[in-house]
Write a protein that holds these residues in place. Sequence first.
Motif, PDB file in Angstrom:
ATOM      1  N   ASP A 239       0.421  -1.756   0.161  1.00 58.65           N
ATOM      2  CA  ASP A 239       0.127   0.210   0.186  1.00 58.65           C
ATOM      3  C   ASP A 239       0.813   1.416  -0.160  1.00 58.65           C
ATOM      4  OD1 ASP A 239      -3.106  -0.554  -0.204  1.00 58.65           O
ATOM      5  OD2 ASP A 239      -3.239  -0.081   2.362  1.00 58.65           O
TER       6      ASP A 239
ATOM      7  N   LEU B 188       2.477   1.724  -3.381  1.00 58.68           N
ATOM      8  CA  LEU B 188       0.789   2.583  -4.232  1.00 58.68           C
ATOM      9  C   LEU B 188       0.518   3.700  -3.644  1.00 58.68           C
ATOM     10  CD1 LEU B 188      -1.010  -0.023  -4.199  1.00 58.68           C
ATOM     11  CD2 LEU B 188       0.207   0.300  -6.106  1.00 58.68           C
ATOM     12  N   LEU B 189       1.025   3.478  -2.109  1.00 58.74           N
ATOM     13  CA  LEU B 189       0.391   5.101  -2.601  1.00 58.74           C
ATOM     14  C   LEU B 189       1.390   6.568  -3.078  1.00 58.74           C
ATOM     15  CD1 LEU B 189      -1.117   5.241   2.021  1.00 58.74           C
ATOM     16  CD2 LEU B 189      -1.554   6.251  -0.311  1.00 58.74           C
TER      17      LEU B 189
ATOM     18  N   ALA C 152      -0.246  11.702 -10.111  1.00 57.69           N
ATOM     19  CA  ALA C 152      -0.972  12.510  -9.491  1.00 57.69           C
ATOM     20  C   ALA C 152      -0.121  14.179 -10.140  1.00 57.69           C
ATOM     21  CB  ALA C 152      -1.614  12.667  -8.533  1.00 57.69           C
TER      22      ALA C 152
ATOM     23  N   ASP D 145       1.008  13.557 -13.939  1.00 61.62           N
ATOM     24  CA  ASP D 145       0.378  13.914 -14.590  1.00 61.62           C
ATOM     25  C   ASP D 145      -0.640  15.723 -15.094  1.00 61.62           C
ATOM     26  OD1 ASP D 145       0.025  11.479 -15.595  1.00 61.62           O
ATOM     27  OD2 ASP D 145      -1.820  10.369 -14.501  1.00 61.62           O
ATOM     28  N   ARG D 146      -1.027  15.926 -13.542  1.00 63.04           N
ATOM     29  CA  ARG D 146      -1.172  17.541 -13.592  1.00 63.04           C
ATOM     30  C   ARG D 146      -0.030  18.643 -14.404  1.00 63.04           C
ATOM     31  NH1 ARG D 146      -3.568  16.619  -7.157  1.00 63.04           N
ATOM     32  NH2 ARG D 146      -5.291  14.958  -8.353  1.00 63.04           N
TER      33      ARG D 146
ATOM     34  N   TRP E 233      -2.459  20.565  -2.567  1.00 60.23           N
ATOM     35  CA  TRP E 233      -1.930  20.189  -1.282  1.00 60.23           C
ATOM     36  C   TRP E 233      -1.529  20.702  -0.162  1.00 60.23           C
ATOM     37  CZ3 TRP E 233       1.421  15.533  -3.609  1.00 60.23           C
ATOM     38  CH2 TRP E 233       0.459  14.708  -4.632  1.00 60.23           C
TER      39      TRP E 233
ATOM     40  N   GLN F 125      -4.817  21.661   1.286  1.00 64.11           N
ATOM     41  CA  GLN F 125      -5.851  20.161   1.007  1.00 64.11           C
ATOM     42  C   GLN F 125      -5.525  19.936   2.507  1.00 64.11           C
ATOM     43  OE1 GLN F 125      -6.552  17.313  -1.649  1.00 64.11           O
ATOM     44  NE2 GLN F 125      -5.822  18.747  -3.332  1.00 64.11           N
ATOM     45  N   VAL F 126      -4.374  19.312   2.875  1.00 61.05           N
ATOM     46  CA  VAL F 126      -4.204  18.568   4.031  1.00 61.05           C
ATOM     47  C   VAL F 126      -3.187  19.785   5.101  1.00 61.05           C
ATOM     48  CG1 VAL F 126      -3.682  16.613   2.931  1.00 61.05           C
ATOM     49  CG2 VAL F 126      -1.926  18.045   3.137  1.00 61.05           C
TER      50      VAL F 126
ATOM     51  N   LEU G  67       5.748  15.652   4.884  1.00 64.96           N
ATOM     52  CA  LEU G  67       6.463  14.059   3.654  1.00 64.96           C
ATOM     53  C   LEU G  67       7.498  14.284   3.294  1.00 64.96           C
ATOM     54  CD1 LEU G  67       2.985  12.766   1.758  1.00 64.96           C
ATOM     55  CD2 LEU G  67       5.582  13.354   0.835  1.00 64.96           C
TER      56      LEU G  67
ATOM     57  N   LEU H  25      -0.583  10.709   2.421  1.00 65.24           N
ATOM     58  CA  LEU H  25      -1.008  10.473   1.304  1.00 65.24           C
ATOM     59  C   LEU H  25      -2.294  10.592   0.396  1.00 65.24           C
ATOM     60  CD1 LEU H  25       2.259   8.798  -0.154  1.00 65.24           C
ATOM     61  CD2 LEU H  25       1.237  11.245  -1.248  1.00 65.24           C
ATOM     62  N   ARG H  26      -3.422   9.270   1.889  1.00 65.77           N
ATOM     63  CA  ARG H  26      -3.832   8.498   1.690  1.00 65.77           C
ATOM     64  C   ARG H  26      -5.383   9.637   2.006  1.00 65.77           C
ATOM     65  NH1 ARG H  26      -3.847   2.864   2.587  1.00 65.77           N
ATOM     66  NH2 ARG H  26      -2.364   2.962   4.724  1.00 65.77           N
ATOM     67  N   ARG H  27      -5.430  10.851   2.705  1.00 58.93           N
ATOM     68  CA  ARG H  27      -5.654  11.950   1.736  1.00 58.93           C
ATOM     69  C   ARG H  27      -5.552  13.025   0.659  1.00 58.93           C
ATOM     70  NH1 ARG H  27      -4.542  15.807   7.020  1.00 58.93           N
ATOM     71  NH2 ARG H  27      -5.932  16.945   6.450  1.00 58.93           N
ATOM     72  N   LEU H  28      -4.613  12.970   0.616  1.00 57.50           N
ATOM     73  CA  LEU H  28      -4.284  13.605  -1.168  1.00 57.50           C
ATOM     74  C   LEU H  28      -5.091  13.005  -1.746  1.00 57.50           C
ATOM     75  CD1 LEU H  28      -1.361  14.875  -0.733  1.00 57.50           C
ATOM     76  CD2 LEU H  28      -2.807  16.240  -0.294  1.00 57.50           C
ATOM     77  N   LEU H  29      -4.864  11.466  -1.628  1.00 57.47           N
ATOM     78  CA  LEU H  29      -5.648  10.665  -3.153  1.00 57.47           C
ATOM     79  C   LEU H  29      -6.744  10.419  -3.411  1.00 57.47           C
ATOM     80  CD1 LEU H  29      -2.224   8.827  -3.786  1.00 57.47           C
ATOM     81  CD2 LEU H  29      -2.669  11.310  -5.079  1.00 57.47           C
TER      82      LEU H  29
ATOM     83  N   THR I 218      -6.365   3.981  -3.045  1.00 53.10           N
ATOM     84  CA  THR I 218      -4.779   3.584  -3.399  1.00 53.10           C
ATOM     85  C   THR I 218      -5.066   1.856  -3.820  1.00 53.10           C
ATOM     86  OG1 THR I 218      -4.547   4.921  -1.904  1.00 53.10           O
ATOM     87  CG2 THR I 218      -2.689   4.135  -2.861  1.00 53.10           C
TER      88      THR I 218
ATOM     89  N   TRP J  75      -6.981  10.280 -11.531  1.00 52.24           N
ATOM     90  CA  TRP J  75      -5.310  10.743 -11.719  1.00 52.24           C
ATOM     91  C   TRP J  75      -4.929   9.619 -12.681  1.00 52.24           C
ATOM     92  CZ3 TRP J  75      -2.225   6.703 -10.293  1.00 52.24           C
ATOM     93  CH2 TRP J  75      -1.975   5.624  -9.851  1.00 52.24           C
TER      94      TRP J  75
END
Lengths: 159, 159
Positions: free
Chosen positions: A7, A10-11, A18, A21-22, A118, A121-122, A130, B134-138, B142, B150
Motif C-alpha cells: 500500500d 502504491l501511495l 497525480a 499528470d497534472r 496540496w 488540502q492537508v 511528508l 497521501l491517503r487524504r490527498l489521493l 489507492t 488521476w
Amino acid sequence: MSRSGADLALLLLGGFRALADRATAELAARGYEDVRPVHDFALRAILSGADNASELGRRMSIAKQSAAKTIAGLEERGFVRREPDPTDRRRIRLHVTEHGLAMLREGEAIFDELREQWEQQVGADAIKGLEDTLRRLLGNNTGRLDTPGWLMQDLGGDA
Amino acid sequence: MSRSGADLALLLLGGFRALADRATAELAARGYEDVRPVHDFALRAILSGADNASELGRRMSIAKQSAAKTIAGLEERGFVRREPDPTDRRRIRLHVTEHGLAMLREGEAIFDELREQWEQQVGADAIKGLEDTLRRLLGNNTGRLDTPGWLMQDLGGDA
DNA sequence: CCCAGATCGACAGCTTGGCTGTCGATGACA
DNA sequence: TGTCATCGACAGCCAAGCTGTCGATCTGGG
C-alpha cells in the motif's frame, strides 16, 4: 492487503503520478505540448553541467546512445541547440535555449502551484512532514535520474 | 531545483522506486526472477475480479491489447491460466495459479519487511503520517487500480 | 425471430525510451 | 609517434505502451 507495505508503495506512486499528470496537462495548456518527464530531467541535467551526449548519459545513468536520442528530441522541440566544441572536435556541446529555459520555469511554477493546492488540502505541516520523512529515508539524493522507461512512458508530466 | 514543488514529485518517485527496486531484487533472490511490478499489479487486479483481458485493461487503465500482452507474460511465468468461459465463448477467463498466489504472498511479505525497515529509520509515526497524508490527498483510492481520476488523464485506451 | 450494434480476443504495425555492438574521427599521453 | 581512450553516429534489438482492424460471439429493440 490494507495497511500493508505494498500500500505504501502504491501511495507513493499515486502521489507522483497525480503531480506528474497534472503538470503535463497544465504545461500543455500553457503552450508546451508533447513535453514528457524525460525532457525536463534531461534539460536539468544539461543545465547542471552535462553539456555533451556522453556526459548526459552518465548523469542520467543511461547509455550515451540513448542520451543522443533524448537530445534529438530536445533539439526537435527547440529546447537545446547542438554546437561544435571549438577545443575538442569530437564533441558537440549542448546549449539550453531560451525556449528551454522558459519551459523549465513554467514547469517549476506549475509544480509550486500544485504543491500549494496540496497544502490547502492537508495543511502545510503535513506536506512538510511528508517531504522531511522522504528526505530522511532517501538520504537526500532525490536527484537520481535513472528512472526506467516503463514509468516515464505514458504518465507524462514534468517531474 | 531545491525546495520546489518539483522536489516533492521527485521525492515521491524516489520513494516508490526505492521500494519497488528492493522488492524486485528481493523477490528475485527468493526464486521469483524476472518479476516486474506490472506483474504484481496485474495479478492483484485479476484476483480482485478482472478475470478477462478487456476488464483487466479497464482496471489498469491500459488498452485491452496491452492487457493481453501482460496476460501473456503472466501465463509464460505460470502465474495465471487461461480457460474458455463456459457461458460466453468470446471470453477467456483468467485464473490465478497457486504459483501466482505464492508470488503475491512473498511480495507482500517483502513489502512489509521494507516498511518495517523504514519505520526503524524514521519512526512508525512518520511512516503512518506519510501514509495518512497521501491517503487524504489521493482520496483514499489507492489499493485499487481502477482510479480514473488521476490515471485517465491522457490515456485513451478503448475503455 | 432477426438483425444492428456492442463486446471479446487476436493480429499487424507504430512509437518511445531503453539496450548492445561497432565504427571512424579525434584527443591524450608515455 | 604509436597506442589507447573517448566522442558521437549507425544499425539493430527489446519492452511496453498505443491504434486500427478483424471475425466470432453475445444482446436487445423492433
